[in-house]
Design a protein around this motif. Structure first.
Motif, PDB file in Angstrom:
ATOM      1  N   PRO A 422     107.927  60.793  86.550  1.00  8.35           N
ATOM      2  CA  PRO A 422     109.387  60.783  86.490  1.00  8.35           C
ATOM      3  C   PRO A 422     109.972  59.630  87.300  1.00  8.35           C
ATOM      4  O   PRO A 422     109.450  59.264  88.350  1.00  8.35           O
ATOM      5  N   ALA A 423     111.055  59.068  86.779  1.00  8.69           N
ATOM      6  CA  ALA A 423     111.771  58.012  87.502  1.00  8.69           C
ATOM      7  C   ALA A 423     112.642  58.649  88.588  1.00  8.69           C
ATOM      8  O   ALA A 423     113.029  59.809  88.476  1.00  8.69           O
ATOM      9  N   THR A 424     112.950  57.882  89.617  1.00  6.64           N
ATOM     10  CA  THR A 424     113.800  58.405  90.695  1.00  6.64           C
ATOM     11  C   THR A 424     115.205  58.713  90.192  1.00  6.64           C
ATOM     12  O   THR A 424     115.924  59.499  90.802  1.00  6.64           O
ATOM     13  N   TYR A 425     115.597  58.089  89.063  1.00  4.36           N
ATOM     14  CA  TYR A 425     116.936  58.278  88.507  1.00  4.36           C
ATOM     15  C   TYR A 425     116.926  59.245  87.315  1.00  4.36           C
ATOM     16  O   TYR A 425     117.864  59.281  86.521  1.00  4.36           O
ATOM     17  N   GLN A 426     115.851  60.044  87.216  1.00  5.14           N
ATOM     18  CA  GLN A 426     115.716  60.938  86.079  1.00  5.14           C
ATOM     19  C   GLN A 426     116.882  61.917  85.948  1.00  5.14           C
ATOM     20  O   GLN A 426     117.318  62.244  84.850  1.00  5.14           O
ATOM     21  N   ALA A 427     117.397  62.402  87.083  1.00  2.07           N
ATOM     22  CA  ALA A 427     118.504  63.361  87.047  1.00  2.07           C
ATOM     23  C   ALA A 427     119.739  62.740  86.382  1.00  2.07           C
ATOM     24  O   ALA A 427     120.467  63.421  85.650  1.00  2.07           O
ATOM     25  N   GLU A 428     119.970  61.455  86.629  1.00  2.00           N
ATOM     26  CA  GLU A 428     121.107  60.760  85.992  1.00  2.00           C
ATOM     27  C   GLU A 428     120.906  60.697  84.477  1.00  2.00           C
ATOM     28  O   GLU A 428     121.854  60.874  83.707  1.00  2.00           O
ATOM     29  N   VAL A 429     119.669  60.425  84.069  1.00  5.56           N
ATOM     30  CA  VAL A 429     119.338  60.357  82.638  1.00  5.56           C
ATOM     31  C   VAL A 429     119.585  61.717  81.984  1.00  5.56           C
ATOM     32  O   VAL A 429     120.220  61.816  80.927  1.00  5.56           O
ATOM     33  N   TYR A 430     119.103  62.772  82.621  1.00  4.91           N
ATOM     34  CA  TYR A 430     119.285  64.118  82.087  1.00  4.91           C
ATOM     35  C   TYR A 430     120.771  64.453  81.936  1.00  4.91           C
ATOM     36  O   TYR A 430     121.196  65.015  80.926  1.00  4.91           O
ATOM     37  N   LYS A 431     121.544  64.121  82.951  1.00  5.29           N
ATOM     38  CA  LYS A 431     122.976  64.445  82.942  1.00  5.29           C
ATOM     39  C   LYS A 431     123.685  63.722  81.789  1.00  5.29           C
ATOM     40  O   LYS A 431     124.499  64.306  81.066  1.00  5.29           O
ATOM     41  N   ALA A 432     123.377  62.441  81.601  1.00  9.30           N
ATOM     42  CA  ALA A 432     124.019  61.655  80.546  1.00  9.30           C
ATOM     43  C   ALA A 432     123.692  62.209  79.163  1.00  9.30           C
ATOM     44  O   ALA A 432     124.578  62.367  78.305  1.00  9.30           O
ATOM     45  N   ILE A 433     122.414  62.527  78.925  1.00  9.01           N
ATOM     46  CA  ILE A 433     122.000  63.059  77.620  1.00  9.01           C
ATOM     47  C   ILE A 433     122.633  64.426  77.383  1.00  9.01           C
ATOM     48  O   ILE A 433     123.097  64.733  76.281  1.00  9.01           O
ATOM     49  N   ASN A 434     122.664  65.243  78.415  1.00 10.93           N
ATOM     50  CA  ASN A 434     123.286  66.566  78.326  1.00 10.93           C
ATOM     51  C   ASN A 434     124.756  66.441  77.922  1.00 10.93           C
ATOM     52  O   ASN A 434     125.237  67.170  77.037  1.00 10.93           O
ATOM     53  N   GLU A 435     125.473  65.516  78.537  1.00  9.75           N
ATOM     54  CA  GLU A 435     126.899  65.345  78.247  1.00  9.75           C
ATOM     55  C   GLU A 435     127.138  64.894  76.810  1.00  9.75           C
ATOM     56  O   GLU A 435     128.079  65.352  76.151  1.00  9.75           O
ATOM     57  N   GLU A 436     126.268  64.020  76.319  1.00 12.48           N
ATOM     58  CA  GLU A 436     126.435  63.556  74.938  1.00 12.48           C
ATOM     59  C   GLU A 436     126.097  64.675  73.949  1.00 12.48           C
ATOM     60  O   GLU A 436     126.760  64.827  72.922  1.00 12.48           O
ATOM     61  N   TYR A 437     125.078  65.471  74.273  1.00 13.03           N
ATOM     62  CA  TYR A 437     124.752  66.616  73.426  1.00 13.03           C
ATOM     63  C   TYR A 437     125.927  67.588  73.369  1.00 13.03           C
ATOM     64  O   TYR A 437     126.268  68.115  72.295  1.00 13.03           O
ATOM     65  N   GLU A 438     126.535  67.819  74.509  1.00 11.88           N
ATOM     66  CA  GLU A 438     127.649  68.769  74.577  1.00 11.88           C
ATOM     67  C   GLU A 438     128.799  68.333  73.666  1.00 11.88           C
ATOM     68  O   GLU A 438     129.404  69.154  72.975  1.00 11.88           O
TER      69      GLU A 438
END
Length: 467
Positions: A422-438
């Motif tokens: 995992p990248a150190t910025y993985q949480a940011e990636v997850y948040k962005a994808i989650n928001e677009e899915y929403e």
């Protein structure tokens, strides 16, 4: 809950301290079901020095969950002259608390021999800090390959720094009563299209009393992101949103296909619980399944201890188990998201051979002796898994209501995709994808726009973190 934790920021100071302080050198009881021919015996790995050796094992695992007393006694009985001292990092099994204490210990002069990491992020980041010893020479001497002997491949940048202990694959829990009512067989090998078809046939009723075919518990606030990788997670390689080189993997057609599957099942088939209900009502996956509001539940096999019913969540129907669905009928069967323990030799250990010997024993024969989890060791037999499952189900209220054969067959057939650190910025990636899915699932944008926006946002996050 299977939540991948990204350890950055808050513990950076401690981790840097551990580097500077030179922590990196080169970098309840279960029967032993058939284990006499289950693994290399305790003398098969390497020769331990003749003087007595005391190993210190650092773990987050509690006695209740890991049966340590019985397990360590078995190792010591098989390995004269070697004792194992348990260093309990969290009395309640809190992995976050355990990681913080582990990092502090690594930065001190404390003796450390065997380390346990609870997730790929914790494993990868501490390997990068030089806390774990490469095991490749020991493994070559023992004459096996990790990717063949274990269901989880623990290679990082071409080297092995840990062997996997327990094996918790994801699977599908099914309400067998609902299957019988709909005239559906328990699946033993199926595709996502078949899963969607089952969900449609299992859906019944309207309004507040409606029973849905399935319930997807995520994504939620950047967590439970497994539910947005459904068609990526059963690939041998590149099963994540990011590739091993840190670049975006959102151009994988199976990312878009996952979005299309989720959209179709909720909006067209109306067979999955609406996302808006999940978020607004803060729905719980246990309640949805055990209250019979949903007929199928995609979840991790940590549920083995609960599927027979508990005092808190009783079981009033028969439960079946099916493997994680795959994309095409011809695809490899059994690939699924998996959680495991990463068991490593500390780089600062002065007893590396003895520590490795324990790691190898613990991740093979020791897992069967422990009797608390399904082992990641691929040489474990269906009979041995069956014995462990008997022990686990015996702790539930109604083990007779669980289709044990379907559960054992599913667990034995399951295996993990290759680890992507995992990248150190993985949480940011997850948040962005989650928001677009929403935005997509709530009707504010279509699938193509969702993929495009997610790609652009993730590329910006990657670029910002490479500066």
């Amino acid at each position: 809950m299977m939540k991948r934790k990204v350890w950055a920021g808050a513990i950076t100071g401690v981790l840097m301290l551990s580097l500077l302080s030179g922590c990196g050198g080169s970098n309840d009881k279960a029967e032993n079901n058939g284990s006499k021919n289950a693994a290399p015996d305790a003398s098969a790995s390497t020769n331990v020095a003749k003087e007595d050796v005391n190993l210190r094992l650092y773990t987050y695992g509690t006695e209740e969950a890991y049966n340590w007393k019985h397990t360590l006694e078995a190792f010591e009985a098989a390995t004269p002259g070697v004792t194992v001292e348990l260093v309990q990092l969290s009395e309640k099994g809190d992995t976050q608390e355990a990681f913080k204490k582990l990092d502090l210990e690594a930065a001190s002069s404390a003796q450390m021999d065997v380390l346990m990491f609870s997730d790929p992020a914790g494993y990868a980041q501490r390997v990068a800090l030089g806390m774990a010893e490469p095991l490749d020479d020991f493994i070559a001497k023992d004459g096996f390959k990790v990717e063949e002997d274990y269901k989880v491949d623990t290679h990082l940048d071409g080297k092995v720094y840990a062997l996997p202990g327990k094996f918790n694959p994801w699977y599908v829990l099914l309400n067998k009563n609902h299957l019988d009512e709909a005239g559906l067989a328990v699946p033993t090998d199926w595709t996502w299209d078949e899963f969607a078809d089952y969900a449609k046939k299992l859906t019944k009723g309207e309004g507040a009393q409606k029973r849905y075919g399935t319930y997807f518990h995520g994504p939620q606030a950047g967590g439970w992101m497994e539910f947005l990788k459904l068609k990526m997670e059963n690939q041998p390689q590149n099963a994540e949103f990011l590739k091993s080189d840190g670049l975006s993997n959102l151009d994988d057609p199976n990312f878009k296909a996952t979005l299309e599957l989720r959209l179709r099942m909720e909006k067209e088939d109306k067979s999955s619980v609406p996302y808006s209900d999940i978020i607004s009502q803060k729905l719980a996956y246990r309640t949805q399944f055990f209250n019979e509001s949903a007929s199928m539940l995609l979840i991790g096999s940590w549920m083995n201890t609960e599927i027979g019913g508990t005092d808190k969540v009783p079981l009033n129907f028969n439960v079946a188990v099916a493997p994680f669905p795959k994309n095409n009928a011809a695809d490899e069967t059994g690939l699924t998201p998996v959680t495991t323990d990463y068991v490593a030799v500390a780089a600062k250990s002065k007893n590396k051979e003895a520590a490795y010997k324990f790691v190898r024993w613990y991740t093979t024969e020791g897992q069967i002796v422990q009797g608390k989890n399904i082992p990641a060791w691929s040489k474990v037999t269906s009979e041995q898994v069956s014995g462990i499952i008997d022990t686990i189900l015996a702790g539930t209220k109604n083990p007779e209501k669980v289709d044990k054969k379907a559960l054992v067959d599913t667990l034995v057939a399951s295996k993990a995709s290759a680890i992507i650190p995992p990248a150190t910025y993985q949480a940011e990636v997850y948040k962005a994808i989650n928001e677009e899915y929403e935005k997509m699932i709530l009707g504010d944008q279509d699938v193509d726009t969702t993929v495009k926006n997610a790609q652009e946002r993730v590329d910006k996050i990657i670029a910002a973190n490479k500066k």
